[in-house]
Design a protein around this motif. Structure first.
Motif, PDB file in Angstrom:
ATOM      1  N   MET A   1      24.295  23.895  -1.894  1.00 48.07           N
ATOM      2  CA  MET A   1      25.575  23.296  -2.210  1.00 48.07           C
ATOM      3  C   MET A   1      26.579  23.599  -1.098  1.00 48.07           C
ATOM      4  O   MET A   1      26.477  24.608  -0.432  1.00 48.07           O
ATOM      5  CB  MET A   1      26.130  23.881  -3.508  1.00 48.07           C
ATOM      6  CG  MET A   1      25.560  23.313  -4.754  1.00 48.07           C
ATOM      7  SD  MET A   1      26.371  24.059  -6.158  1.00 48.07           S
ATOM      8  CE  MET A   1      24.961  24.848  -6.873  1.00 48.07           C
ATOM      9  N   MET A   2      27.503  22.701  -0.954  1.00 47.81           N
ATOM     10  CA  MET A   2      28.566  22.872   0.028  1.00 47.81           C
ATOM     11  C   MET A   2      29.882  23.025  -0.719  1.00 47.81           C
ATOM     12  O   MET A   2      30.118  22.351  -1.720  1.00 47.81           O
ATOM     13  CB  MET A   2      28.625  21.648   0.947  1.00 47.81           C
ATOM     14  CG  MET A   2      29.691  21.723   1.999  1.00 47.81           C
ATOM     15  SD  MET A   2      29.357  22.928   3.282  1.00 47.81           S
ATOM     16  CE  MET A   2      28.231  22.018   4.294  1.00 47.81           C
ATOM     17  N   TRP A   3      30.720  23.924  -0.245  1.00 50.98           N
ATOM     18  CA  TRP A   3      32.020  24.191  -0.863  1.00 50.98           C
ATOM     19  C   TRP A   3      33.111  23.972   0.171  1.00 50.98           C
ATOM     20  O   TRP A   3      32.988  24.393   1.324  1.00 50.98           O
ATOM     21  CB  TRP A   3      32.085  25.634  -1.352  1.00 50.98           C
ATOM     22  CG  TRP A   3      30.995  25.983  -2.303  1.00 50.98           C
ATOM     23  CD1 TRP A   3      29.775  26.502  -1.980  1.00 50.98           C
ATOM     24  CD2 TRP A   3      30.992  25.813  -3.713  1.00 50.98           C
ATOM     25  NE1 TRP A   3      29.028  26.673  -3.112  1.00 50.98           N
ATOM     26  CE2 TRP A   3      29.745  26.264  -4.199  1.00 50.98           C
ATOM     27  CE3 TRP A   3      31.927  25.334  -4.626  1.00 50.98           C
ATOM     28  CZ2 TRP A   3      29.415  26.240  -5.545  1.00 50.98           C
ATOM     29  CZ3 TRP A   3      31.591  25.324  -5.969  1.00 50.98           C
ATOM     30  CH2 TRP A   3      30.354  25.762  -6.415  1.00 50.98           C
ATOM     31  N   GLU A  19      34.511  25.098   5.313  1.00 54.26           N
ATOM     32  CA  GLU A  19      33.334  24.520   4.676  1.00 54.26           C
ATOM     33  C   GLU A  19      32.288  25.623   4.638  1.00 54.26           C
ATOM     34  O   GLU A  19      31.918  26.170   5.661  1.00 54.26           O
ATOM     35  CB  GLU A  19      32.815  23.330   5.472  1.00 54.26           C
ATOM     36  CG  GLU A  19      33.731  22.134   5.429  1.00 54.26           C
ATOM     37  CD  GLU A  19      33.152  20.932   6.153  1.00 54.26           C
ATOM     38  OE1 GLU A  19      31.942  20.931   6.474  1.00 54.26           O
ATOM     39  OE2 GLU A  19      33.916  19.995   6.396  1.00 54.26           O
ATOM     40  N   GLU A  21      28.479  27.011   2.841  1.00 50.48           N
ATOM     41  CA  GLU A  21      27.277  26.689   2.082  1.00 50.48           C
ATOM     42  C   GLU A  21      26.869  27.875   1.244  1.00 50.48           C
ATOM     43  O   GLU A  21      27.010  29.026   1.665  1.00 50.48           O
ATOM     44  CB  GLU A  21      26.135  26.322   3.033  1.00 50.48           C
ATOM     45  CG  GLU A  21      26.039  24.846   3.294  1.00 50.48           C
ATOM     46  CD  GLU A  21      24.741  24.467   3.976  1.00 50.48           C
ATOM     47  OE1 GLU A  21      23.671  24.680   3.382  1.00 50.48           O
ATOM     48  OE2 GLU A  21      24.823  23.972   5.102  1.00 50.48           O
ATOM     49  N   LYS A  23      24.936  28.956  -3.023  1.00 46.95           N
ATOM     50  CA  LYS A  23      24.613  28.565  -4.400  1.00 46.95           C
ATOM     51  C   LYS A  23      25.793  28.742  -5.350  1.00 46.95           C
ATOM     52  O   LYS A  23      25.887  28.069  -6.360  1.00 46.95           O
ATOM     53  CB  LYS A  23      23.425  29.371  -4.907  1.00 46.95           C
ATOM     54  CG  LYS A  23      22.134  29.051  -4.188  1.00 46.95           C
ATOM     55  CD  LYS A  23      20.985  29.835  -4.753  1.00 46.95           C
ATOM     56  CE  LYS A  23      19.713  29.490  -4.005  1.00 46.95           C
ATOM     57  NZ  LYS A  23      18.546  30.192  -4.511  1.00 46.95           N
ATOM     58  N   THR A  24      26.672  29.673  -5.041  1.00 48.93           N
ATOM     59  CA  THR A  24      27.835  29.939  -5.884  1.00 48.93           C
ATOM     60  C   THR A  24      29.101  29.829  -5.044  1.00 48.93           C
ATOM     61  O   THR A  24      29.034  29.910  -3.818  1.00 48.93           O
ATOM     62  CB  THR A  24      27.763  31.353  -6.503  1.00 48.93           C
ATOM     63  OG1 THR A  24      27.726  32.313  -5.439  1.00 48.93           O
ATOM     64  CG2 THR A  24      26.521  31.508  -7.376  1.00 48.93           C
ATOM     65  N   PRO A  25      30.255  29.659  -5.683  1.00 47.78           N
ATOM     66  CA  PRO A  25      31.505  29.593  -4.907  1.00 47.78           C
ATOM     67  C   PRO A  25      31.661  30.850  -4.044  1.00 47.78           C
ATOM     68  O   PRO A  25      31.428  31.967  -4.518  1.00 47.78           O
ATOM     69  CB  PRO A  25      32.592  29.525  -5.974  1.00 47.78           C
ATOM     70  CG  PRO A  25      31.907  28.991  -7.187  1.00 47.78           C
ATOM     71  CD  PRO A  25      30.496  29.503  -7.113  1.00 47.78           C
ATOM     72  N   GLU A  49      33.486  21.711  -4.980  1.00 52.40           N
ATOM     73  CA  GLU A  49      32.040  21.579  -4.726  1.00 52.40           C
ATOM     74  C   GLU A  49      31.754  20.185  -4.202  1.00 52.40           C
ATOM     75  O   GLU A  49      32.186  19.202  -4.783  1.00 52.40           O
ATOM     76  CB  GLU A  49      31.277  21.825  -6.029  1.00 52.40           C
ATOM     77  CG  GLU A  49      29.784  21.762  -5.852  1.00 52.40           C
ATOM     78  CD  GLU A  49      29.036  21.945  -7.155  1.00 52.40           C
ATOM     79  OE1 GLU A  49      27.849  21.617  -7.178  1.00 52.40           O
ATOM     80  OE2 GLU A  49      29.633  22.397  -8.148  1.00 52.40           O
ATOM     81  N   VAL A  50      31.039  20.112  -3.085  1.00 50.04           N
ATOM     82  CA  VAL A  50      30.726  18.824  -2.477  1.00 50.04           C
ATOM     83  C   VAL A  50      29.258  18.494  -2.722  1.00 50.04           C
ATOM     84  O   VAL A  50      28.409  19.328  -2.603  1.00 50.04           O
ATOM     85  CB  VAL A  50      30.992  18.850  -0.966  1.00 50.04           C
ATOM     86  CG1 VAL A  50      30.680  17.507  -0.339  1.00 50.04           C
ATOM     87  CG2 VAL A  50      32.425  19.240  -0.696  1.00 50.04           C
TER      88      VAL A  50
END
Length: 50
Positions: A1-3, A19, A21, A23-25, A49-50
């Motif tokens: 996931m990307m944040w 930006e 990357e 699994k969690t914030p 979350e992107v």
């Protein structure tokens, strides 16, 4: 996931966008994450979350 993390300096209100990357914030709302050139700290105000 990307944040996408948006933070603002607590002194001069400069904006910083990261930006990250993972699994969690990567941060929590209100976290102080980096030092601003003015001497303040960037405070996380938005995490998307992107």
């Amino acid at each position: 996931m990307m944040w996408i993390v948006t933070a603002y300096c607590d002194l001069c209100r400069a904006k910083r966008t990261l930006e990250v990357e993972g699994k969690t914030p990567p941060y929590h709302m209100g976290d102080r994450i980096e030092e601003c050139p003015c001497g303040g700290k960037y405070v996380v105000e938005e995490i998307i979350e992107v």
